[in-house]
Design a protein around this motif. Structure first.
Motif, PDB file in Angstrom:
ATOM      1  N   LEU A  72       1.005  -1.295  -0.128  1.00  0.00           N
ATOM      2  CA  LEU A  72      -0.197  -0.105   0.108  1.00  0.00           C
ATOM      3  C   LEU A  72       0.973   1.300  -0.218  1.00  0.00           C
ATOM      4  CD1 LEU A  72      -2.835  -1.022   2.503  1.00  0.00           C
ATOM      5  CD2 LEU A  72      -3.142  -0.945   0.201  1.00  0.00           C
ATOM      6  N   ALA A  73       2.009   1.335   0.773  1.00  0.00           N
ATOM      7  CA  ALA A  73       2.682   2.371   0.723  1.00  0.00           C
ATOM      8  C   ALA A  73       3.517   2.641  -0.469  1.00  0.00           C
ATOM      9  CB  ALA A  73       3.775   2.310   1.961  1.00  0.00           C
ATOM     10  N   GLN A  74       3.786   1.521  -1.066  1.00  0.00           N
ATOM     11  CA  GLN A  74       4.466   1.600  -2.547  1.00  0.00           C
ATOM     12  C   GLN A  74       3.625   2.457  -3.619  1.00  0.00           C
ATOM     13  OE1 GLN A  74       5.553  -2.417  -3.337  1.00  0.00           O
ATOM     14  NE2 GLN A  74       7.435  -2.252  -2.295  1.00  0.00           N
ATOM     15  N   ASN A  75       2.290   2.068  -3.317  1.00  0.00           N
ATOM     16  CA  ASN A  75       1.405   2.762  -4.375  1.00  0.00           C
ATOM     17  C   ASN A  75       0.803   4.100  -3.849  1.00  0.00           C
ATOM     18  OD1 ASN A  75       0.699   0.649  -6.566  1.00  0.00           O
ATOM     19  ND2 ASN A  75       1.238  -0.518  -4.915  1.00  0.00           N
ATOM     20  N   GLY A  76       1.370   4.684  -2.921  1.00  0.00           N
ATOM     21  CA  GLY A  76       1.109   6.021  -2.516  1.00  0.00           C
ATOM     22  C   GLY A  76       0.068   6.221  -1.260  1.00  0.00           C
ATOM     23  N   TYR A  77      -0.158   5.166  -0.638  1.00  0.00           N
ATOM     24  CA  TYR A  77      -0.955   5.300   0.689  1.00  0.00           C
ATOM     25  C   TYR A  77      -0.226   5.917   1.591  1.00  0.00           C
ATOM     26  CZ  TYR A  77      -5.304   2.995  -1.250  1.00  0.00           C
ATOM     27  OH  TYR A  77      -6.340   2.648  -2.014  1.00  0.00           O
ATOM     28  N   ARG A  78      -0.698   6.434   2.695  1.00  0.00           N
ATOM     29  CA  ARG A  78      -0.358   6.601   3.907  1.00  0.00           C
ATOM     30  C   ARG A  78      -0.665   5.615   4.798  1.00  0.00           C
ATOM     31  NH1 ARG A  78      -0.939  12.450   7.597  1.00  0.00           N
ATOM     32  NH2 ARG A  78       0.657  11.599   9.261  1.00  0.00           N
ATOM     33  N   VAL A  79       0.065   4.793   5.204  1.00  0.00           N
ATOM     34  CA  VAL A  79      -0.108   3.675   6.085  1.00  0.00           C
ATOM     35  C   VAL A  79      -0.228   3.861   7.594  1.00  0.00           C
ATOM     36  CG1 VAL A  79       0.350   1.254   6.449  1.00  0.00           C
ATOM     37  CG2 VAL A  79       0.414   2.382   3.952  1.00  0.00           C
ATOM     38  N   VAL A  80      -1.089   3.356   8.299  1.00  0.00           N
ATOM     39  CA  VAL A  80      -1.044   3.178   9.742  1.00  0.00           C
ATOM     40  C   VAL A  80      -1.348   1.851   9.910  1.00  0.00           C
ATOM     41  CG1 VAL A  80      -1.223   5.618  10.563  1.00  0.00           C
ATOM     42  CG2 VAL A  80      -3.465   4.336  10.182  1.00  0.00           C
ATOM     43  N   PHE A  81      -0.604   1.315  10.918  1.00  0.00           N
ATOM     44  CA  PHE A  81      -1.093  -0.191  11.255  1.00  0.00           C
ATOM     45  C   PHE A  81      -0.969  -0.339  12.829  1.00  0.00           C
ATOM     46  CE2 PHE A  81       3.547   0.091  10.501  1.00  0.00           C
ATOM     47  CZ  PHE A  81       4.208  -0.677  11.603  1.00  0.00           C
ATOM     48  N   THR A  82      -1.346  -1.464  13.081  1.00  0.00           N
ATOM     49  CA  THR A  82      -1.614  -1.876  14.537  1.00  0.00           C
ATOM     50  C   THR A  82      -0.754  -3.060  14.798  1.00  0.00           C
ATOM     51  OG1 THR A  82      -3.594  -3.327  14.667  1.00  0.00           O
ATOM     52  CG2 THR A  82      -3.758  -0.991  14.607  1.00  0.00           C
ATOM     53  N   TYR A  83      -0.115  -3.274  15.977  1.00  0.00           N
ATOM     54  CA  TYR A  83       0.561  -4.362  16.293  1.00  0.00           C
ATOM     55  C   TYR A  83       0.035  -4.890  17.989  1.00  0.00           C
ATOM     56  CZ  TYR A  83       3.393  -1.127  19.283  1.00  0.00           C
ATOM     57  OH  TYR A  83       3.627  -0.087  20.065  1.00  0.00           O
ATOM     58  N   ASN A  84       0.124  -6.108  18.343  1.00  0.00           N
ATOM     59  CA  ASN A  84      -0.332  -6.222  19.398  1.00  0.00           C
ATOM     60  C   ASN A  84       0.640  -6.328  20.630  1.00  0.00           C
ATOM     61  OD1 ASN A  84      -2.054  -7.391  21.565  1.00  0.00           O
ATOM     62  ND2 ASN A  84      -1.272  -9.595  21.152  1.00  0.00           N
ATOM     63  N   SER A  85       1.875  -6.570  20.498  1.00  0.00           N
ATOM     64  CA  SER A  85       2.931  -6.671  21.533  1.00  0.00           C
ATOM     65  C   SER A  85       4.221  -6.220  21.128  1.00  0.00           C
ATOM     66  CB  SER A  85       2.874  -7.959  22.541  1.00  0.00           C
ATOM     67  OG  SER A  85       3.081  -9.212  21.549  1.00  0.00           O
ATOM     68  N   LEU A 127       7.952  -0.142  10.191  1.00  0.00           N
ATOM     69  CA  LEU A 127       7.478   1.533  10.033  1.00  0.00           C
ATOM     70  C   LEU A 127       8.622   1.976   9.354  1.00  0.00           C
ATOM     71  CD1 LEU A 127       5.631   3.665  10.364  1.00  0.00           C
ATOM     72  CD2 LEU A 127       6.794   3.882  12.657  1.00  0.00           C
ATOM     73  N   SER A 128       9.994   1.577   9.620  1.00  0.00           N
ATOM     74  CA  SER A 128      11.287   2.300   9.028  1.00  0.00           C
ATOM     75  C   SER A 128      11.436   1.790   7.633  1.00  0.00           C
ATOM     76  CB  SER A 128      12.343   1.811   9.933  1.00  0.00           C
ATOM     77  OG  SER A 128      12.608   0.460   9.963  1.00  0.00           O
ATOM     78  N   ASN A 129      10.563   0.807   7.102  1.00  0.00           N
ATOM     79  CA  ASN A 129      11.106   0.393   5.580  1.00  0.00           C
ATOM     80  C   ASN A 129       9.933   0.684   4.527  1.00  0.00           C
ATOM     81  OD1 ASN A 129      13.431  -0.932   6.045  1.00  0.00           O
ATOM     82  ND2 ASN A 129      12.373  -2.609   7.071  1.00  0.00           N
ATOM     83  N   LEU A 130       8.881   1.371   5.280  1.00  0.00           N
ATOM     84  CA  LEU A 130       7.845   1.804   4.216  1.00  0.00           C
ATOM     85  C   LEU A 130       8.205   2.908   3.412  1.00  0.00           C
ATOM     86  CD1 LEU A 130       4.886   1.753   6.602  1.00  0.00           C
ATOM     87  CD2 LEU A 130       5.408  -0.140   5.019  1.00  0.00           C
ATOM     88  N   GLU A 131       7.849   3.012   2.436  1.00  0.00           N
ATOM     89  CA  GLU A 131       8.203   3.950   1.480  1.00  0.00           C
ATOM     90  C   GLU A 131       7.248   5.153   1.801  1.00  0.00           C
ATOM     91  OE1 GLU A 131       8.077   3.236  -2.806  1.00  0.00           O
ATOM     92  OE2 GLU A 131       9.312   1.408  -2.632  1.00  0.00           O
ATOM     93  N   GLY A 132       7.711   6.407   1.557  1.00  0.00           N
ATOM     94  CA  GLY A 132       6.834   7.415   1.577  1.00  0.00           C
ATOM     95  C   GLY A 132       7.019   8.202   3.138  1.00  0.00           C
TER      96      GLY A 132
END
Length: 244
Positions: free
Chosen positions: A22-35, A44-49
């Motif tokens: 999604l990031a590669q295709n121009g989305y601003r991405v927010v994601f969740t993680y459990n622990s 996060l550090s590897n997402l484009e944009g």
């Protein structure tokens, strides 16, 4: 305007691949993680944009979901894509009915069925404003009834049925689809018994397992390519239900 995508379970192998696509295709991405904050930081550090974010979330915690809504709303009042990728299971042989106790059965359904519904309900307004799309990650197990345990298979079937119900209920503003992978060749699966993995490959007509990127490609297709599709399940299983 940059489109916003939210991916639950984004720190795992499959979730990370979806975030990356999604990031590669121009989305601003927010994601969740459990622990696993360390894994989330790496994704996060590897997402484009730029402008991406990671938030800790227990998908069974209603107050935590409300907090997430507020956090995402600070970024935008429109949510273009919601990917429900968070899930859980535990290996229990199908013949071991006693091994699948009530607590495990209930938790599997809570995480794999109730939580995706709760996320859709919580973000309905933002999704409507964006004329957005929901993608529920299900499984080939919904069709084959072969998987890590009976409750897991049933939960994925329920999630696909819920996908169709939500597609009807939220139309025409929000499209809702499911992506159903076969066995995905994640780092975890690569660490399992080689003979077992070979058997799984040979029982699939295409003679290999699904790649994480292929599942992510299907999610992107659901959001940005198949724009006249809703209530459908996209299979990424190499034809596994057909047999070898």
């Amino acid at each position: 305007m940059t489109k916003l995508a939210l991916v639950t379970g984004g720190s795992g192998g499959l979730g990370a691949a979806i975030c990356t696509k999604l990031a590669q295709n121009g989305y601003r991405v927010v994601f969740t993680y459990n622990s696993n904050a360390e894994a989330a930081d790496e994704v996060l550090s590897n997402l484009e944009g730029s402008g991406h974010g990671a938030f800790q979330l227990n998908v069974l915690d209603e107050k935590a979901i409300d907090k997430l809504v507020n956090q995402v709303s600070e970024i935008s009042d429109e949510l273009h894509v919601l990917v429900n990728c968070a899930g859980m299971t535990k290996f229990v042989p199908h013949s071991d009915l006693e091994g699948l106790d009530d607590d495990l059965f209930d938790k599997i359904f809570q995480v794999n069925v109730r939580a995706p519904f709760a996320l859709v309900r919580a973000f309905e307004n933002q999704l409507r404003k964006a004329k957005g799309c929901v993608v529920n990650i299900t499984s080939i197990a919904a069709q084959t009834a072969i998987g890590s345990n009976i409750a897991y298979c049933a939960s994925k079937s329920a999630a696909e049925n819920m996908t169709r119900s939500l597609a009807r209920a939220l139309s025409p503003d929000i499209r809702v689809l499911a992506v159903a992978p076969g066995l995905v060749d994640t780092e975890f699966v690569k660490g399992l018994d080689d003979e077992w993995r070979h058997q799984q490959e040979q029982s699939t007509p295409l003679k290999r397992l699904a790649g994480e990127k292929e599942v992510a490609d299907a999610v992107y297709a659901a959001t940005d390519v198949l724009t006249f599709s809703t209530g459908s399940t996209i299979s990424v299983d190499g034809g596994r239900p057909l047999g070898s």
